[in-house]
Design an enzyme around this catalytic site. Structure first.
Site, PDB file in Angstrom:
ATOM      1  N   GLY A  93      91.413  48.487  27.852  1.00 16.79           N
ATOM      2  CA  GLY A  93      90.937  49.833  28.128  1.00 16.79           C
ATOM      3  C   GLY A  93      91.270  50.286  29.532  1.00 16.79           C
ATOM      4  N   ARG A 159      95.815  47.522  22.857  1.00 20.47           N
ATOM      5  CA  ARG A 159      94.904  46.436  22.507  1.00 20.47           C
ATOM      6  C   ARG A 159      95.495  45.625  21.355  1.00 20.47           C
ATOM      7  NH1 ARG A 159      89.782  46.866  24.602  1.00 20.47           N
ATOM      8  NH2 ARG A 159      89.107  48.896  25.389  1.00 20.47           N
ATOM      9  N   GLY A 160      94.965  44.464  21.158  1.00 18.63           N
ATOM     10  CA  GLY A 160      95.352  43.650  20.020  1.00 18.63           C
ATOM     11  C   GLY A 160      96.359  42.572  20.369  1.00 18.63           C
ATOM     12  N   ILE A 214      85.855  47.029  33.783  1.00 13.15           N
ATOM     13  CA  ILE A 214      85.005  48.059  34.371  1.00 13.15           C
ATOM     14  C   ILE A 214      83.538  47.654  34.299  1.00 13.15           C
ATOM     15  CG2 ILE A 214      84.627  49.432  32.279  1.00 13.15           C
ATOM     16  CD1 ILE A 214      85.152  51.936  34.014  1.00 13.15           C
ATOM     17  N   ASP A 215      83.188  46.772  33.341  1.00 12.12           N
ATOM     18  CA  ASP A 215      81.804  46.314  33.200  1.00 12.12           C
ATOM     19  C   ASP A 215      81.421  45.255  34.230  1.00 12.12           C
ATOM     20  OD1 ASP A 215      81.551  47.980  31.035  1.00 12.12           O
ATOM     21  OD2 ASP A 215      81.850  46.415  29.538  1.00 12.12           O
ATOM     22  N   GLU A 314      75.824  50.986  26.525  1.00  9.51           N
ATOM     23  CA  GLU A 314      76.309  51.143  25.155  1.00  9.51           C
ATOM     24  C   GLU A 314      76.009  49.945  24.258  1.00  9.51           C
ATOM     25  OE1 GLU A 314      80.604  51.218  24.762  1.00  9.51           O
ATOM     26  OE2 GLU A 314      80.834  50.129  26.652  1.00  9.51           O
TER      27      GLU A 314
END
Length: 443
Positions: A93, A159-160, A214-215, A314
């Site tokens: 992301g 992604r993936g 980012i988390d 979230e």
């Protein structure tokens, strides 16, 4: 900014042996940074950065105590720099600072080590596995001159999983000897898999990671770039929600922030705001109904002050929305979260109706705005340092490692150690205690 750096008591401290960073071999070349005009001191290879920072922890860590290899330039390097081809990719992301790190790596390679060919692989591992579909860019200093002024990633991302063998084939075909991977948990696992396949083939290709989450949930590094910018942006959204709540009778401002498994953005944005009344986290389960439930506490707050401000990460409250079915997953294999923001909004509205409470809910979800911004000043400096140290590590032949920050020092962390467990907020730790003291919500 003070970050919560504690780990859960159940987190196993890596041993000294596990923290040995892999190298491609003997460093036979004198670093170009040793020129008379160079101002950088070289790293003393005998020095280490201890994991622990107090005597009690040190006493229980064995002999020798666990420690990280310090980051920084080495006097001798592994690669003949002027004949070297490097590659860079971004994956996962978006996050503030991706372009900053790319720029820092390119400029350091080109100006300090005089590397003449640098490829930028488009759309992450997809571009590395399928270069015929996404032709790599040749990155020159002029091309990245203003890159740090933009959010997002100029290289694109995806992604993936991809075929590891195909990706190594691409590196061999383009004669790439040093690959920089800017990614989070999944991207770094991919980097480690690449390093494993490279070693299996007996190739001298380095793989160096720059942690992007980012988390701020990567283990064994105190800070990841983009987090501070995200907290700044989240604070602005919280301020808007607060004014919306204050402007209405029994107004509730509800803000959903990023944080799938770790609620660090929500916690720090709550502390930065100082106005939040409820902060809901993935690490701290809560109930909706009953005398001790969230809805009863919200009702009591409205009866006293006639406005309330709620922040929810979230990943919080997923157990409240479980339907017993098999959860869906994204291309990276992550469980797709149910939307706790709209769930809470609808439950609050329904509660108001059942109790005949005259009130409104203003719901704000700034997720994609937060992650696509240019960096603030703190993150801009961090990105520059991470990119520069990644180059130094790669040129010295380090591989299957990332650049971290620990005990106020930049360090080399083996990727398998960094991704072995996710860093989460400790409900018994200092950070959560400060959140509770700020919000006055019930434990």
């Amino acid at each position: 900014m003070t970050l919560d750096v504690a780990v859960h008591d159940s987190t196993r401290w890596p041993t000294a042996a596990e923290l040995v960073v892999k190298t491609l071999g003997e460093c036979r070349y004198v670093s170009p940074l040793a020129a008379p005009h160079a101002h950088e001191p070289f790293v003393d290879e005998m020095r280490r950065v201890l994991l622990c920072s107090d005597a009690v922890e040190l006493g229980g860590m064995g002999d020798p105590p666990s420690s990280f290899e310090p980051a920084g330039p080495r006097a001798r390097i592994f690669f003949e720099h002027e004949a070297l081809t490097c590659g860079i990719l971004t994956c996962g992301g978006l996050c503030p600072g991706l372009n900053n790190v790319v720029r820092a790596i390119v400029l350091r390679l080109a100006h300090a080590y005089r590397v003449r060919r640098i490829y930028g692989f488009r759309y992450g591992y997809d571009g590395l596995a399928h270069p015929e579909m996404h032709e790599p860019w040749v990155l020159l200093p002029d091309a990245v001159e203003h890159l740090h002024e933009r959010g997002g990633t100029a290289l694109g991302s995806s992604r993936g999983p991809q075929d590891v063998g195909r990706m190594v084939d691409t590196l061999v075909r383009l004669d790439v000897k040093l690959l920089f991977v800017i990614g989070g948990d999944g991207g770094l696992r991919g980097a480690s898999a690449l390093a494993g396949e490279i070693a299996r083939r007996g190739l001298s290709i380095g793989v160096v990671g720059v942690p992007k989450t980012i988390d701020n949930d990567l283990q064994w590094t105190w800070r990841s770039f983009g987090f501070d910018t995200a907290v700044d942006a989240a604070r602005a959204a919280i301020a808007a929600a607060h004014e919306e709540a204050r402007g209405a009778w029994n107004g509730v401002g509800l803000v959903k922030l990023m944080g799938r498994h770790s609620g660090f953005i929500a916690a720090h944005a709550t502390l930065a705001s100082g106005d939040v009344n409820f902060c809901l986290m993935p690490e701290v389960p809560f109930v909706l109904q009953g005398a001790d439930g969230f809805l009863a506490a919200l009702e009591a707050r409205l009866a006293a002050k006639h406005h309330a401000l709620v922040v929810v990460a979230e990943g919080a409250g997923q157990e409240l929305m479980a339907d017993g079915g098999t959860p869906a997953r994204d291309p990276s294999g992550n469980v797709k979260l149910k939307d706790i923001g709209t769930f809470l909004r609808d439950r609050i509205v329904a509660h108001f109706g059942a109790k005949r409470i005259d009130g409104v809910v203003r719901y704000i979800d700034p997720s994609y705005m937060i992650r696509s911004l240019p960096t603030n000043s703190f993150d801009a400096q961090l990105c520059l340092a991470l990119g520069q140290h990644a180059v130094h590590a790669g040129m010295a032949g380090r591989t299957d490692m990332l650049v971290g920050v620990w005990n106020q020092r930049f360090t080399h962390v083996p990727i398998p150690v960094a991704v072995a467990a996710r860093r989460r907020l400790d409900p018994r730790g200092e950070l959560w205690q400060r959140v509770l003291e700020s919000t006055w919500q019930a434990r």
